[in-house]
Each structure stands twice: as C-alpha cells, then as structure tokens.
Scaffold this active site. Structure first.
Site, short mmCIF file in Angstrom:
data_model
loop_
_atom_site.label_atom_id
_atom_site.label_comp_id
_atom_site.label_asym_id
_atom_site.label_seq_id
_atom_site.Cartn_x
_atom_site.Cartn_y
_atom_site.Cartn_z
N ASP A 71 29.56 -23.67 -2.99
CA ASP A 71 29.78 -25.06 -2.58
C ASP A 71 28.98 -26.02 -3.45
OD1 ASP A 71 31.48 -24.21 -0.66
OD2 ASP A 71 30.17 -24.59 1.04
N ASP A 80 29.77 -22.95 7.43
CA ASP A 80 30.76 -23.56 6.54
C ASP A 80 32.07 -23.71 7.30
OD1 ASP A 80 31.81 -24.41 3.92
OD2 ASP A 80 32.96 -22.56 4.05
N THR A 130 33.88 -29.49 7.07
CA THR A 130 33.69 -29.79 8.48
C THR A 130 34.00 -31.25 8.76
OG1 THR A 130 31.93 -28.13 8.52
CG2 THR A 130 32.04 -29.64 10.38
#
Length: 558
Positions: free
Chosen positions: A403, A66, A100
C-alpha cells in the site's frame, strides 16, 4: 442477508415464476446492505483503527485492517453489497490506499440519498446533484488543496508513505519502512515513450523470511529469488554472467504417450536409450557453448546435466515460478525460451536471447538460501526482504508495504499531495455547502447531503481514536470556513492545511506535521464512491427467479 429477498406482497409473484421487490422497499434493502458492509470495516479506519480476524471455511486465519482484504474474504451474497466489495478492490488496484474510506463514503451517500427520496425528492434529482457535487469537489481538490511535491521536497514522499502505513502493522516502526519504500520505488524508475517518469510497483520484489524482528528487514538493488542453486558444488558467486531463462526440462528425453517403437534387434534398444540421454546432453552443451553461465529454469534439470553445468563453472536454478522467470528475463534482457528450435528445424541458442547482469550470487537468510541477481542491464529492480515472527505477521506486513509503495508511486507520477487527517473532507463540506446556495434548483438539497456525507470520514477517525468528534469537527469546520473566506496573502489562508491530530485529540497543521496523502487517492475515492452510490440508487426493481425444482428420484436411497 439472503432473507431480504423474501416478500409477502401478493403482487410480487411473477408469471415467470419468481419474486419481485420494487420501489422504496428495494431501495431500503440495498441501502441496508451497503451500511452493513460499511459497519464491518469502519472501525478499522485511521492510525488507531482496530484489526479484524477472519477465519475461512478451512480454518485459515487472516488478521488485517486493510478494507479491500477484509471485504475480499467476506462472502457477500447481496447484489448491492457486491458492488461495494468490487469498489474497494478497484480502489486498491488503482490507488492502493483509501479502500476503507471509499466504502464508508459510498454507504453514507446512499443513506442520505434514501432519506431525500423518502421526502419525495426524485432519484434522478439526487443523482444529478451528486454528479455535480462530485465534479465541483474534484475541481476544488486540484485547484485549492493539492500541494506540489517539488516544493515540499524529498521528505514529503517519506511522509506520504508514513501516512499510509501509520494505520497498519508497520506504523509502529517510525520512518524505517517509509524510507525503505521510497528508496525501493525510486530505484526502479523508468520513462515511457512520452518521456514521462514511471515507477512500476511490480519492479519491487518483496520476499518474506520468517525469523528475526521487523527492524532487521532490508532493502537492496537487484532481484532476489527464493530458490537455491541446484547443487552445493556450484560457485556461490558468478560475476558478469550470461543468463538463459528456459521454460523446458533438461532431463532424459522420453517417448511421448501413444508412441510405440517395435525393436527387432536387442542391440538397438541400448542405442535408443543412449540417444534419449544424448538429446538433453546436446542441449546442455549448446547452452554452455553459447557462453551461458547462469540458467534459470521453470522446470527440472536432472543431476547428470547439473553436474555438467557445475563442472563448466555455471550455476542453475530450477522450479522458478513463471512470474519470477518473466521478471528476470525482462530485467536482464533475456528471452523466456520455450524451445531451442530455430526456423530451419535445427536446435541452436541465439546470442540475442541471453541476458546479462553484473552478478549472480547465493546468500543465506535465516534457514534458507536465496539467489540474488544484481545490476540487471535492461530494467532495474529492487528487492525488499521482510522479516517477521510468523506467517500472519509477514502477510500483513507485505500488504502494508505494498500500500505504501502504491501511494508513493501515485505521488511521484502525479506530483501532487494533499493534507490528511480529515482536512480535505471538512474543506469540501464547507465549500460544497456554500456552493449549494448558489443553485436555485432542487439539486442543492442533494449537494448539501453530499457535503455532509464527507464528514463521515473525520467523524469515524475521531470515534476510532476515542475522541469527541462533535467538538473537533465543529472547530475544524470553523478553521476551514475562515481559510476559504480569507485572501491568498492572509495568514488565515493557511488554516486550509489544518486537520485532526488523533493521538493528542486536537487540531494541527498537517502539512507541517507531515501527514500527507496522494491527491489522486482523494479524487479517485470521490469519483468511485459517487458512481457506486449512483449505480445502486438507479435500481428501483429487483426480480429474483426461483430456481427450478429437480424432480425427486423415487429410486434414490440415502
């Protein structure tokens, strides 16, 4: 990285005692710092991305892919690097996914902007072009790429959750956790004052229990607390409980520090001690007389008073974390009581401060007892119990599941999703290059570079999957170019949904394949990355003051 501040330029020393780096030199340093951070996380992008192992200064190990988690644990010193770290954290807070990607795009925007500036394009021109490109890109996503979830059906929500966790540790378990995320979030649906549906992620409680396999994780409607009942003599199940949530001790009352009592008669001493015990006894009796059958305390309850509650058929839970106590109070309609004092100066228990539920029970999970509150009246809550082999695995499972909850929440609240697998980025690249040709100013150069920067995402996805990125992206660009030139009723218009299939190394219709992402995630990602890049591009001078040297103490000894 701290060495980049050093400079040998004679003009850099200021009269205020520091160093100054300006112009192209500081810009290049900032871009280098941003690229260094992007290089750390880029190999973790996508469903076949790799994990990072981070060991902190005390030896604690974190294994994750992550982006926000990785960057948070890095001790970044460079000011421009810190902007990217905060950018990833902001994306994680607002959307929950794409942390990311946002760092990779921001770093690529900076790299390409730096090349333009080296070719004598003014930074203000680049910034104007980037802002215009971002505005057009967000408009294109909303108008052309976004798909209404109502038309796609309930299965689309599972696909959104599945897409989010496919790149994480839970991705190997198929739709098991994706379906669980959709059910858990749907159970906590509320409406705001405008009547719009809201899905609070913090209404889903996640418990981590070591032992058993991940497939033995479970979900139920209710609130679970990782604490047992205070006494084994208490009932295991209490139906239709009246719940009190308290933030004070029910222990033998002691005199406060600094209070002195002079006792002339030794008989009075025993009376004082008895009164100290009676004060808390009266409080416990007040709670029981008010009909309380379940007490959740953030502090302790002495054994003497626990016995009172157990004999009356009530249950108690002590040392409840403050955050859990607030959630229980909100869900059951209770008030978090810090004292029993009323406005008249007496002590009493107001019936309105008590909460209700259908059931409070204690169940055993692995080697621990867990208290579960079912059927809370005011706000529904749901609990997911994650099972795993060790703490590292459970921590990463929790991050992955959180998430997926955030992604499903954004899709439910906005009602729009977009195809994944790099299709949005390639479509924007084709569209913005075409849009740039309509401008007759220098900004078109910045818009073309903005468009090419977006290709960093599908390129990196292909590289991480060990596929030929050049061939795949060239073919995908051709598909999207044909889709944008086609009329709406032409079969070619559906080519806009095509993206990368990283497991097979080919292109596919990602809407039919179920690879969907929240539309808001892409829009926020572009806006955040653009703003971060612009903030760094605006810097043309960095002044670092030299810390004042302490005079050495001649009497100091080692």
């Amino acid at each position: 990285m701290s060495g980049i501040f050093d400079t040998s330029s004679q003009d850099s020393h200021l009269f205020i005692g520091g160093t100054r780096v300006s112009g192209q030199e500081v810009r290049s340093q900032n871009v280098m710092a941003a690229l260094s951070i992007a290089n750390v996380v880029k190999t973790s992008l996508g469903p076949v991305g790799l994990d990072k192992m981070l060991v902190d200064d005390v030896g604690d190990v974190t294994i994750s892919n992550d982006g926000a988690t990785i960057l948070q644990l890095l001790e970044v010193e460079h000011p421009a690097g810190k902007i990217l770290v905060k950018l990833a954290q902001q994306q994680d807070t607002e959307v929950g996914d794409g942390t990311t990607s946002v760092v990779i795009i921001a770093a690529e925007l900076l790299r390409r902007a730096n090349e333009l500036i080296k070719n004598h394009i003014h930074p203000s021109t680049v910034i104007t072009g980037y802002r215009l490109a971002c505005k057009e890109a967000c408009k294109f996503i909303a108008d052309q790429m976004a798909l209404k979830v109502d038309k796609l059906g309930q299965e689309a929500l599972v696909n959104v959750a599945m897409t989010t966790i496919s790149s994480k540790i839970l991705g190997t378990y198929g739709t098991f956790f994706a379906e669980m995320a959709v059910q858990a979030l749907s159970a906590v649906k509320t409406t705001d004052f405008r009547g719009k549906p809201k899905y609070p992620v913090n209404g889903v409680n996640i418990l981590k229990v070591k032992g058993a396999s991940a497939r033995e994780s479970s979900y139920f409607t209710g609130y679970a607390l990782y604490r047992p009942f205070t006494s084994q003599a208490m009932n295991r199940v209490v139906k239709s409980p009246k719940i009190a949530v308290i933030d004070f001790d029910i222990t033998k009352t002691r005199m406060k520090m600094g209070v002195n009592i002079v006792v002339d008669n030794p008989d009075n001493l025993e009376a004082i001690r008895k009164r100290e015990a009676d004060i808390s006894t009266e409080r416990a009796r007040m709670l029981l007389d008010a009909g309380v059958t379940a007490v959740f305390s953030t502090r302790g309850i002495d054994d003497m008073y626990v016995k009172m509650f157990a004999e009356a058929g009530a249950v108690t839970v002590t040392r409840v974390p403050k955050e859990d106590a607030r959630r229980i109070a909100k869900g059951t309609g209770a008030s978090l009581l810090t004292t029993l004092a009323n406005l008249d100066g007496d002590e009493s228990v107001e019936p309105s401060s008590l909460g209700t539920a259908e059931l409070v029970e204690q169940v055993r999970l692995s080697d621990d007892d867990v208290v579960i509150i079912r059927g809370a009246n005011e706000q529904r809550s749901s609990t997911v119990i994650l099972r795993g082999a060790n703490d590292y695995m459970l921590d990463e499972m929790e991050r992955s599941f959180h998430d997926s909850l955030c992604a499903v929440k954004r899709v439910l609240e906005s009602g729009a999703a977009v195809p994944g697998g790099g299709s949005v980025e390639v479509a924007l690249d084709v569209y913005l290059e075409s849009f740039a040709t309509t401008l007759g100013s220098r900004e078109q150069l910045a818009i073309v570079e903005f468009a090419n920067s977006l290709l960093a995402i599908p390129k990196q996805l292909s590289v991480n999957a060990a596929k030929d990125s050049l061939e795949l992206i060239a073919k995908l660009r051709a598909y999207h170019s044909a889709a944008q030139k086609a009329t709406s009723d032409s079969p070619r218009s559906m080519l806009k949904n095509y993206g990368l299939d990283l497991h097979e190394g080919k292109l596919r219709d990602n809407v039919k394949a179920g690879v969907l992402e929240p539309a808001m995630s892409k829009i926020k990602m572009l806006k955040s990355a653009t703003e971060a890049a612009i903030n760094i591009l605006r810097i043309d001078d960095m002044i670092k003051l030299v810390p004042e040297q302490q005079e050495e103490d001649p009497h100091a000894h080692m």
